[in-house]
Enzyme design. Structure first.
Site, PDB file in Angstrom:
ATOM      1  CG  MET A 162      -2.008  -1.096   1.100  1.00 52.30           C
ATOM      2  SD  MET A 162      -3.563  -0.742   1.955  1.00 52.30           S
ATOM      3  CE  MET A 162      -3.012  -0.663   3.646  1.00 52.30           C
ATOM      4  N   GLY A 163       2.146   1.080  -0.414  1.00 57.06           N
ATOM      5  CA  GLY A 163       3.038   2.226  -0.527  1.00 57.06           C
ATOM      6  C   GLY A 163       3.628   2.636   0.802  1.00 57.06           C
ATOM      7  CB  ALA A 164       4.011   4.667   3.195  1.00 54.79           C
ATOM      8  CD  GLN A 171      15.984  -1.954   3.952  1.00 57.11           C
ATOM      9  OE1 GLN A 171      16.188  -0.780   3.628  1.00 57.11           O
ATOM     10  NE2 GLN A 171      16.311  -2.970   3.169  1.00 57.11           N
ATOM     11  N   GLY A 172      11.323  -3.061   5.172  1.00 61.36           N
ATOM     12  CA  GLY A 172      10.638  -4.353   5.133  1.00 61.36           C
ATOM     13  C   GLY A 172      10.093  -4.658   3.746  1.00 61.36           C
ATOM     14  CG  HIS A 173       6.996  -2.223   1.960  1.00 59.78           C
ATOM     15  ND1 HIS A 173       6.807  -1.037   2.629  1.00 59.78           N
ATOM     16  CD2 HIS A 173       5.843  -2.919   2.099  1.00 59.78           C
ATOM     17  CE1 HIS A 173       5.595  -1.006   3.135  1.00 59.78           C
ATOM     18  NE2 HIS A 173       4.983  -2.140   2.838  1.00 59.78           N
ATOM     19  N   GLY A 195       4.982 -10.071   4.334  1.00 58.42           N
ATOM     20  CA  GLY A 195       5.701 -10.023   5.602  1.00 58.42           C
ATOM     21  C   GLY A 195       4.922 -10.709   6.710  1.00 58.42           C
ATOM     22  CE  LYS A 251       3.743  -4.455   9.929  1.00 54.43           C
ATOM     23  NZ  LYS A 251       2.292  -4.140  10.057  1.00 54.43           N
ATOM     24  CB  SER A 305       4.175  -0.461  10.328  1.00 53.13           C
ATOM     25  OG  SER A 305       2.898  -0.052   9.895  1.00 53.13           O
TER      26      SER A 305
END
Length: 292
Positions: free
Chosen positions: A40-42, A45-47, A159, A161, A197
């Site tokens: 969903m953008g923003a 580093q996880g993405h 992820g 999370k 997040s």
């Protein structure tokens, strides 16, 4: 479609599914693989770690950026969700200019009918997030199914999370006989161990620093769980947040990892996981930890 150029290298960007589908047909071969990272953008580093894994394991990688309205039960949360498409593109470009970006409009996805499909996830949808966010997982199922139909990926990366979401996507793929391998990837954390997040961007510097309490409490709960009952572990977590004025505990649940059902007693042959949701002002943060 147009190709956005940074430093003389191009990344394919599509705002419409028709052009994306047509392009993917030109690059697919019988033996090639497509990796897919829905976001969903923003981007954080996880993405980017999910994208890195997809780049490593597939011939081509598609990333979607779409803030999906049907999975928000709180209109204010939807309105305030960070939208940073230009920054996101720059971050993707630094990682690799070989990825394909799909950044559709609501109209392109829903074609004038912005409603969720009803899903049966065998009860997975009724726990934790589903209990506190009515209709949320119908929205998730709707958008992920639609994106899978458009992108037709070989592998899709999520992820851990959002562990409940991961289990639900796997169930949706299984029930709809979709030829997609759903890959769960480890949680990426900030220096203070706060789970990365997009919502973290809405925290003040102090809030972000103090939010370390979430993972700290989870790790303490894991230790307690080894020698105490599930109920005693839950009481420990609830008491940890009771006198904290800045953080409001929405839920802490210990559940069977496969069914997501809350447990009363422990069994040696089962895997358990703790799930937590906490409000910092109006910003909602979630995290999870394996208890085995």
């Amino acid at each position: 479609m147009f190709a956005l150029n940074f430093n003389n290298t191009a990344m394919h960007i599509f705002y419409g599914k028709v052009a994306l589908i047509a392009y993917l047909k030109t690059i697919k071969t019988t033996n090639s693989t497509i990796g897919f990272v829905p976001t969903m953008g923003a981007l954080h580093q996880g993405h980017l770690a999910l994208m890195q894994r997809s780049l490593k394991e597939n011939d081509d990688t598609v990333v979607s950026i779409f803030v999906n309205p049907t999975q928000f039960n709180n209109p204010e949360d939807l309105a305030k969700y960070p939208r940073t498409i230009e920054e996101d593109i720059k971050k993707m470009r630094v990682l690799s200019d070989k990825m394909i970006l799909y950044a559709p409009s609501v109209e392109d996805i829903y074609e004038g009918n912005t409603v969720s499909q009803d899903f049966d996830f065998d009860g997975l949808e009724n726990q934790m997030e589903g209990k506190f966010r009515p209709g949320h997982f119908n929205g998730v199922g709707t958008i992920v199914k639609r994106l899978f139909e458009i992108v037709t990926p070989t592998n899709a990366y999520f992820g851990e999370k959002d562990f409940q979401q991961l289990q639900i996507v796997k169930k949706m793929v299984e029930k709809n006989h979709m030829p997609v391998n759903v890959v769960g990837c480890p949680i990426f954390r900030e220096e203070n161990q706060l789970a990365m997040s997009s919502r973290n961007e809405r925290l003040t510097a102090d809030e972000r620093k103090e939010a370390a309490i979430i993972y700290k409490t989870l790790t303490e709960a894991k230790e307690i769980f080894h020698t105490h009952t599930p109920q005693e572990t839950i009481e420990f977590v609830e008491n940890s947040f009771k006198n904290n004025e800045r953080f409001e505990l929405e839920y802490f649940v210990i559940a069977d990892e496969s069914t997501l059902l809350p447990i009363d007693n422990k069994s040696k042959d089962k895997k358990y996981r703790a799930f937590i949701a906490v409000f910092v002002n109006s910003i909602r943060l979630i995290d999870t930890i394996s208890l085995n």
